[in-house]
Scaffold this motif. Structure first.
Motif: not given
Ligand code: COI
Length: 355
Positions: A7-12, A25-32, A49-51
């Motif tokens: 599921e790709l993020s709609q809020n990059l 300190k920073y994290f990308s848009d997606h996670m597994l 999406p990362y969250g």
């Protein structure tokens, strides 16, 4: 792999400035993510999406720390290839850590393919800059809601990505080390050889005390006699004495570092005598006294090679390599990062190209 749901993020997100990344300190848009249950085994492999994730407050990881993790890096070579460095070793170690923590092991080839896909999707998060990389953090936590002290029946695996700069803001710069005599990191029969949160939690107090006294890291001694060197900070440690390079042998309380293994292999290929054996703090002091302690350095995925400029043991302060980065430390750093970034040949087949 056909069961990988995406599921790709709609809020990059906006990307951070590559000059001031720091570490983690920073994290990308997606996670597994992937889940485990007794009935279904490992299942539901997803890139989402990362969250935040929802966990029951009684999830076992919060209470008894049943957890394992890994750390590796993705690079983009000058030819534009996406590469990982010896990921097979990290996945093998992940499973060895799982065994020690009574966590169900994962299929390394399925996980490597899924991580490759994740890196591919978030490839634009690989930061530019000679010392920067995309740090990959796989981890597994016990999720069953239960306060009994036993192995959980459910787990969650996650992989998150973080654009990172050098682990130490100074980059490859000699650090001052405090030889820890009060606290131990690990001991015979414990979990020192596993990459699990509690080893790192146990190290924080000593690390904080060392920082307050003006040191960057602590040198850990063995937990039985407080005599033999084990690790430095969260890294493996090497000493060059009288032409020989020594590193503590994997005694069961030391992490089998991927960079450690790479340093040993490179030294052997260069014809430099290298030995994995017990190294006592007295031996180091004696070698220093005789002017034979030529270099010391830590090795790890995060910092690669971290030269040690001085060591304090009780009242004794030992300056090493004149407080500068030694020749061998620099050569190892340049060679390993050169292989990782595709600037050097890869005779030992360590680069893994993501298709
Ligand atoms: C590494 O050097 O790769 C480490 O294990 C450090 C990490 C815990 C940040």
């Amino acid at each position: 792999m056909d069961s990988l749901y995406i599921e790709l993020s709609q809020n990059l997100k906006e990307k951070p400035n590559a000059d001031a990344l720091g570490f983690g300190k920073y994290f990308s848009d997606h996670m597994l993510t992937m889940d485990y249950s007794l009935e279904a085994g490992w299942h539901d492999l997803k890139i989402v999406p990362y969250g935040p994730i929802a966990l029951d407050p009684s999830a076992m990881v919060f209470h008894y720390g049943q957890e394992v993790f890994e750390g590796m890096k993705a690079y983009r070579t000058s030819k534009g290839e996406l590469v990982l460095f010896r990921p097979d070793m990290n996945l093998k170690r992940l499973n060895a850590s799982c065994e020690r923590l009574s966590i169900p092991t994962v299929d390394p080839s399925v996980l490597l393919q899924a991580i490759s896909k994740l890196v591919n999707i978030d490839e634009s998060w690989i930061p530019s800059g000679e010392e920067n990389a995309l740090y990959i953090r796989p981890f597994i936590i016990a999720t069953e809601p239960c306060l009994g002290v036993r192995a959980s029946h459910t787990y969650k695996l996650l992989v998150i990505l973080s654009p990172v700069g050098p682990y130490y803001p100074e980059g490859i710069h000699p650090v001052s080390i405090y030889v820890e005599q009060r606290y131990v990191r690990a001991f015979r029969g414990g979990t020192g050889a596993a990459k699990t949160a509690s080893n790192y939690a146990a190290s924080i107090k000593a690390q904080e005390d060392a920082k307050k006294s003006g040191f960057s890291q602590v040198l850990w001694l063995d937990g039985v006699e407080s005599k033999y060197v084990e690790e430095v900070g969260s890294m493996n440690v090497f000493f060059k004495m009288n032409g020989e390079v020594v590193t503590p042998e994997l005694s069961g309380s030391i992490l089998a570092g991927v960079t450690r293994d790479s340093v040993i292999a490179l030294l052997k290929s260069w014809g430099v005598p290298v030995n994995e054996r017990k190294v006592s703090i007295e031996e180091l002091v004696e070698a220093h006294k005789q002017g034979l302690l030529e270099e010391a350095f830590g090795t790890g995925t995060a910092a690669v090679i971290s030269p040690i400029g001085s060591m304090k043991w009780g009242e004794l302060e030992l300056s090493i390599a004149g407080g500068k980065t030694g020749e061998l430390s620099k050569k190892l750093y340049d060679t390993i990062t050169g292989i990782q970034r595709g600037q050097l040949d890869d005779p030992l087949g360590w680069r893994y190209t993501i298709e």
